[in-house]
Scaffold this active site. Structure first.
Site: not given
Ligand code: L34
Length: 294
Positions: A52, A96, A119
């Site tokens: 982020k 988060q 959020d």
């Molecule tokens: N407050 N908590 C709050 N807001 C959110 O919007 C989230 N979320 C979820 C968990 N807790 C939170 C996220 O940000 C899930 N989440 C999230 C954000 C980004 C990615 C996955 C979940 C992401 O970038 N995923 C990558 C892989 C990253 C890795 O290497 O682990 C992808 O390509 O899917």
């Protein structure tokens, strides 16, 4: 089968946001400022918050990450939230999740000023969403709607099965897909851990959003030919053959399901990057609404 590529789609949206930010700045306005609070040492949370922060840089936002220790008390966290609520330099902020067990998440969510709740987790914003009023939409379902839109997927009148009833994904997803508009106008079924015979629902689905958090839950024989598959799962499974010591597994058994699907999101590179960019959209929106309210 077409891959729903969240990486390229989010990159294009980031470029649009960056352009809007430069216009704001050229008009003498300040850059939107997003703050993320990260409590404790959860590895996945650290990765997501870092992503982020990086995205903020890419779109030209100011960003701050407040890193608080695992032992932070609920009262201390509430104090930080209150401070950010009143900090005029901050357009939006997130706490988060998950939080350490000794902190009541709902109490924290309800302490955030709804106008800075990028959020979209505060009850006021959840309520507005359910009424179809303009508000901050929870980033993961918002990102999925943007992905369906980017690929011109026809959702009108389709049967959509949402697997999972969480406050941050399943419920708002079901809400958005059943609302009037495009994407939208779906007939939605929510399935969850107590649903009897889930496969009987998924087999009749034109669109499936899998958000249960159960690795490879959705198997090939649970999906009809030509279905659209959106995989929200991102479980880290230990894997010594990988440099990081884990691999990321979605809620969909990709190798079995992909050959039957018309469209499918990869994991990683599908929903995750769309979640990040949707938070950027909400932050820009927060800055604009704040300006209008002046
Ligand atoms: N407050 N908590 C709050 N807001 C959110 O919007 C989230 N979320 C979820 C968990 N807790 C939170 C996220 O940000 C899930 N989440 C999230 C954000 C980004 C990615 C996955 C979940 C992401 O970038 N995923 C990558 C892989 C990253 C890795 O290497 O682990 C992808 O390509 O899917």
């Amino acid at each position: 089968m077409v891959l729903l590529d969240g990486k390229t789609t989010s990159a294009a949206i980031k470029q649009q946001i960056a352009k809007q930010v430069e216009e704001l700045v050229a008009n003498g306005e300040k850059r939107p400022h997003l703050v993320a609070i990260l409590v404790g040492d959860n590895g996945a949370s650290k990765t997501y918050v870092a992503a982020k922060e990086k995205a903020c840089g890419e779109v030209g936002f100011n960003s701050t990450v407040l890193r608080l220790p695992e032992e932070t008390t609920e009262a201390e966290l509430l104090k930080e939230v209150d401070r950010l609520n009143h900090d005029d330099d901050v357009d939006g902020f997130i706490v988060q999740l998950p939080l350490p067990k000794h902190i009541n998440e709902q109490r924290i969510i309800e302490a955030v000023d709804p106008s800075k709740d990028v959020d979209g987790f505060h009850p006021v914003n959840v309520g507005k969403l359910s009424l179809g009023l303009p508000t901050f939409v929870s980033a993961t379902p918002f990102g999925i709607m943007e992905l369906l839109k980017a690929y011109n997927i026809d959702t009108k009148g389709k049967h959509c099965v949402v697997l999972g009833r969480s406050n941050i994904v399943g419920r708002p997803m079901a809400n958005l897909l059943s609302q009037k508009g495009n994407p939208g106008d779906c007939t939605v079924t929510i399935c969850h851990s107590r649903t009897q015979d889930i496969a009987s629902y998924t087999r009749s689905a034109d669109i499936i959003v899998a958000a249960l958090g159960v690795p490879e839950f959705l198997k090939g024989d649970m999906v009809k030919d030509g279905a659209v598959i959106v995989d929200v799962g991102i479980t880290r499974v230990p894997d010594e053959t990988r440099p990081k010591g884990y691999r990321i597994v979605g809620d969909v058994a990709f190798d079995e399901v992909a050959p039957k699907a018309s469209y499918i999101t990869p994991v990683p590179g599908g929903v995750g990057p769309m979640t990040i960019v949707s938070l950027m959209k909400n932050t820009l929106q927060a800055a604009q609404w704040r300006k209008q309210a002046e």
